[in-house]
Design an enzyme around this catalytic site. Structure first.
Site, PDB file in Angstrom:
ATOM      1  N   ASP A   8     -48.524  82.095  51.880  1.00 25.31           N
ATOM      2  CA  ASP A   8     -47.419  82.092  50.921  1.00 25.31           C
ATOM      3  C   ASP A   8     -47.423  83.257  49.926  1.00 25.31           C
ATOM      4  OD1 ASP A   8     -48.175  79.488  51.973  1.00 25.31           O
ATOM      5  OD2 ASP A   8     -46.672  78.601  50.678  1.00 25.31           O
ATOM      6  N   GLU A  39     -42.018  81.712  51.849  1.00 20.13           N
ATOM      7  CA  GLU A  39     -41.220  80.675  51.174  1.00 20.13           C
ATOM      8  C   GLU A  39     -41.157  80.808  49.660  1.00 20.13           C
ATOM      9  OE1 GLU A  39     -42.228  76.647  50.829  1.00 20.13           O
ATOM     10  OE2 GLU A  39     -44.140  77.057  49.898  1.00 20.13           O
ATOM     11  N   ASN A  40     -42.100  81.585  49.081  1.00 19.20           N
ATOM     12  CA  ASN A  40     -42.100  81.762  47.623  1.00 19.20           C
ATOM     13  C   ASN A  40     -41.872  83.210  47.222  1.00 19.20           C
ATOM     14  OD1 ASN A  40     -44.839  79.718  48.145  1.00 19.20           O
ATOM     15  ND2 ASN A  40     -43.098  78.927  47.011  1.00 19.20           N
ATOM     16  N   ASN A  67     -41.163  74.180  52.448  1.00 17.76           N
ATOM     17  CA  ASN A  67     -40.253  73.320  51.685  1.00 17.76           C
ATOM     18  C   ASN A  67     -39.374  74.091  50.710  1.00 17.76           C
ATOM     19  OD1 ASN A  67     -42.905  73.627  50.389  1.00 17.76           O
ATOM     20  ND2 ASN A  67     -42.031  72.384  48.759  1.00 17.76           N
ATOM     21  N   HIS A  68     -39.790  75.287  50.314  1.00 17.56           N
ATOM     22  CA  HIS A  68     -38.986  76.071  49.368  1.00 17.56           C
ATOM     23  C   HIS A  68     -37.937  76.948  50.056  1.00 17.56           C
ATOM     24  CE1 HIS A  68     -40.913  74.989  45.618  1.00 17.56           C
ATOM     25  NE2 HIS A  68     -42.085  75.103  46.206  1.00 17.56           N
ATOM     26  N   HIS A 152     -46.778  73.649  57.452  1.00 17.57           N
ATOM     27  CA  HIS A 152     -46.626  73.648  56.000  1.00 17.57           C
ATOM     28  C   HIS A 152     -46.696  72.203  55.505  1.00 17.57           C
ATOM     29  CE1 HIS A 152     -45.414  76.059  52.524  1.00 17.57           C
ATOM     30  NE2 HIS A 152     -44.736  75.001  52.108  1.00 17.57           N
ATOM     31  N   HIS A 177     -48.979  75.904  52.186  1.00 17.97           N
ATOM     32  CA  HIS A 177     -48.347  75.054  51.171  1.00 17.97           C
ATOM     33  C   HIS A 177     -49.234  74.761  49.962  1.00 17.97           C
ATOM     34  CE1 HIS A 177     -45.736  72.198  49.198  1.00 17.97           C
ATOM     35  NE2 HIS A 177     -46.611  71.251  49.302  1.00 17.97           N
ATOM     36  N   HIS A 179     -51.538  76.626  48.726  1.00 17.39           N
ATOM     37  CA  HIS A 179     -51.802  77.892  48.029  1.00 17.39           C
ATOM     38  C   HIS A 179     -53.287  78.135  47.772  1.00 17.39           C
ATOM     39  CE1 HIS A 179     -47.507  78.933  46.426  1.00 17.39           C
ATOM     40  NE2 HIS A 179     -47.453  78.330  47.590  1.00 17.39           N
TER      41      HIS A 179
HETATM   42 FE   LIG Z   1     -45.791  77.879  48.879  1.00 16.76          FE
HETATM   43 FE   LIG Z   2     -44.621  74.867  49.999  1.00 16.92          FE
END
Ligand SMILES: [Fe+2]
Ligand SMILES: [Fe+2]
Ligand SMILES: [Fe+2]
Ligand SMILES: [Fe+2]
Ligand SMILES: [Fe+2]
Ligand SMILES: [Fe+2]
Ligand SMILES: [Fe+2]
Ligand SMILES: [Fe+2]
Lengths: 269, 269, 269, 269
Positions: A8, A39-40, A67-68, A152, A177, A179
């Site tokens: 991520d 995703e981030n 999810n993001h 994730h 996910h 991190h």
């Molecule tokens: Fe993330």
């Molecule tokens: Fe995530």
């Protein structure tokens, strides 16, 4: 087949780390495929079309999400034409734009890259990722035995369970996910490479990439304080390197990639 | 002050691993204090008085616990007299038997060992662990600056946040509960040693110590299948070693301890 | 078509209430179909083959279930041959025994009775109930327009959303699981009868049917105290009556059924 | 002492319903104290200083809140001086602005109005509401035995448990948060009036006050679609009326208040 995965990427600090170290990592590992979880990437929340292109130009072959994925609404404008971006494949089939897996051509070979999301302790409720994997593999295995999954998910139980479930059927299951990189990279008995979480790429003196004082404030106050991504200071890059036997699709080895102030990249190694 | 910590010992396989390797680890690290998380020691669910005594005889100085502390009802018979066992300190003050922290005497020095449990994504709802830490430290700091916390929590965010919140006030924050060791051991800027999760001790070819087929079955069926701890086969031991500056209470270093078939203990190291 | 529904029957106190009042309620409402939720019939946890037969003999035509369906392992012995029992239809298709819907013949007409479970804030993660309803209705609507759904779910949002989603496509959506009857029985604009929760059937001076002191103890101590179903004292019965237009499948009316010491059954009404 | 309570006022449609019917309800019930839950008053998310004043001018004596209390940042500007607004009392003591309870003077008598929030299945993790109630009552009972609690919680178990725990110690426990009125108003054995949920005040053809299509979309897509409060169409008002014995503080009766198109206010009743 040599694959480099980067976990991520969190905000501009993460993008800087990627820009700085991807060339170095490529020099060292000589990956034939480079996969980056984005995703981030846009201020911690989703990704933009601009960043997506930057990542490809910087040397990524596939961008995975989580999810993001929908946090930055820019995604709706480019996801259907983004041939190198995969979002969790187990979002509802009927209503979800984009793709859940993609093929990367490497000489005569194809690598399938799948993105899946866990259900345990996650805010969204998606199709069962175990059955979704079965369904996708029934299709993919007609094309190739080289399969990489970015799973994730929140819990270690769901991550380990999916990896053991698919052991021998896919080349690698790498988690994202949380991190935080885990210290359990291994090749499972039937040949699937596994790492519970690859860790994140962004600020090192931060809480999952967020300014410590902002994250702590939420635990102390229980107020809806807005997270602020830490954009300066020391950096961290988390990921892993996987080497596959191209004839069987099984993994020869997996090793974590970790760069930070306490574990600086050794240019001479 | 040298401290050895061993993460969640899971069932008889975990107890065997502890019995086998604790002497070796003591030989290598020469810890003055040895702490073992025993929340899963009795068949994965809690601990018995008999196992508690075994652990002390095997060389543990303190046993820490977690959300599974009450699973084996034997605990109610011995917890109030168990001077070396700590359960999460933030269970309700009025109704909870046992102790949330304990002092260990090492020559002229005292080490306080605290057990705390997170609230994020956990089934129980306990007192806020951040404020509980403040409250306990107000008391403990009158006795010593050497403080070790086993923070038993699910999310990486809550674990990192507590560590950063207490950075400079305690010697070490080491996480447990996820059963997967993380690869982020570090000393934070103000001197607190930190590791998100120490990992578990038990069966290596297992899902958090549980037989893979049983854990997978639950994700596939969503039926209330009973977990069965894997009691045979290859083993894993997870933990960490921390070295403290006794005059300041700050950590000099922290390093993960990991023993498994892919990373066997090197007797000559 | 007149339908009587009785909400979660909880333990022996609930079974007694059903035995006592079902004849009275049948006298009053003259239902052509009687449906009883039995997920807590056996001591609060699942149902046995013996109780299933008792319910049918007492006048139930269909038994619906919920998240507790598998709690009593007796279920595995009889569910596949139990023609009048439905468990949540959105459990995994590949591995779940039993049926998710059943037809009841009333003269020339058929009523389909479906059981679905919500995903929001529930411990199990099942197939999306909205899409599952679509899938089942594609099949069922070839047989009949008379469809009753027991939607076993936690949140009011998911319950209302499913009812509005299916408004005009099914005859009734009646919720269960919270054990507290809601005061919102209504016919939605397109003709679907709706009640967020029918309430439970069991002990009245209890917390969801459990002894108050036992339920309170858990909130005070956060210890894993075992729930004990209250088996004596004053009773409560919760349910609803629905009247359908047989030619359209739309509901003419829905009204709650509630019997307890403060609202005794009026034999002369 | 006669008390009128109105449940979660949701957006402008809710404010309109309150403005229209509060005079009528006052005419019928002649309450000495009127309490309104305002956590969703400003477009579904929190409250503003302007709306707070409007509610007082419209005849509310106390405004209670819930988990949405901080959603509109206007609250930080006026909460400390808002003498008639209570937010959940079990938010962290050290960092939370505002008050958790307030006294209302009625002739020679004082009514204490407390706001508490549940922890079960809620996103925030607050101080244990059972112990918080004990703590507040130790103080309040020196002033008065007339105590009304708005318990803002998700699960029926936690709501019933708090009511039974406090039975005989407070005059009324009325739940909010689910936005659906329950059909279980009763006076518990020791004299505490109880209603699991008072229901909401806002749009009737809506899902918890939100436009149906928007709420359904989220369940279908699992995308982060923004909720939109329904601001037009038919309305609903949910609440309850409680009558207390002023000498004992015990409740004489409690009855639900419900106004909607299917249950219009009867001006002649
Ligand atoms: Fe993330
Ligand atoms: Fe995530
Ligand atoms: Fe554990
Ligand atoms: Fe644990
Ligand atoms: Fe139930
Ligand atoms: Fe249930
Ligand atoms: Fe609300
Ligand atoms: Fe709320």
């Amino acid at each position: 087949m040599r694959i480099l995965f980067v976990g991520d990427v969190m905000g501009s600090r993460g993008r800087d780390m990627l820009a700085t170290y991807l060339p170095q990592l490529k020099g060292r590992y000589r990956p034939q495929v480079t996969i980056v979880n984005g995703e981030n990437a846009a201020g911690g929340r989703g990704i933009t079309g601009k960043i997506y292109k930057e990542f490809l130009q910087a040397g990524a072959d596939v961008i995975t999400m989580g999810n993001h994925v929908w946090d930055n609404r820019d995604i709706y404008d480019f996801i259907d034409t983004a041939k190198k971006l995969v979002r969790p494949a187990n979002f509802p089939v009927k209503t979800t734009p984009g793709h859940g897996y993609v093929y990367v051509q490497v000489n005569q070979l194809k690598l399938a890259v799948i993105n899946l999301q866990g259900n345990a302790l996650m805010a969204q409720s998606l199709d069962n990722p175990f059955y979704k994997a079965d369904e996708l593999l029934a299709e993919i295995h007609r094309q190739t035995d080289l399969v990489f999954i970015d799973f994730h998910a929140e819990t270690t139980a769901e991550k380990e369970a999916l990896a053991w479930y698919l052991d021998g059927q896919v080349s690698a299951v790498v988690g994202t996910h949380t991190h935080v990189q885990t210290n359990d990279a291994r090749v499972l008995p039937q040949g699937t490479a596994y790492l519970t979480d690859a860790g994140m790429t962004g600020a090192y003196d931060a809480i999952l990439g967020v300014k410590p004082e902002k994250s702590i404030e939420r635990f102390l106050t229980q107020l809806p304080t807005r997270y602020e991504v830490k954009e300066d200071g020391r950096g961290v890059l988390g990921g892993c390197f996987v080497d596959l036997d191209e004839t069987t699709g099984r993994a020869r080895k997996i090793e974590p990639v970790k760069i930070n102030a306490d574990n600086p990249f050794d240019f001479d190694a």
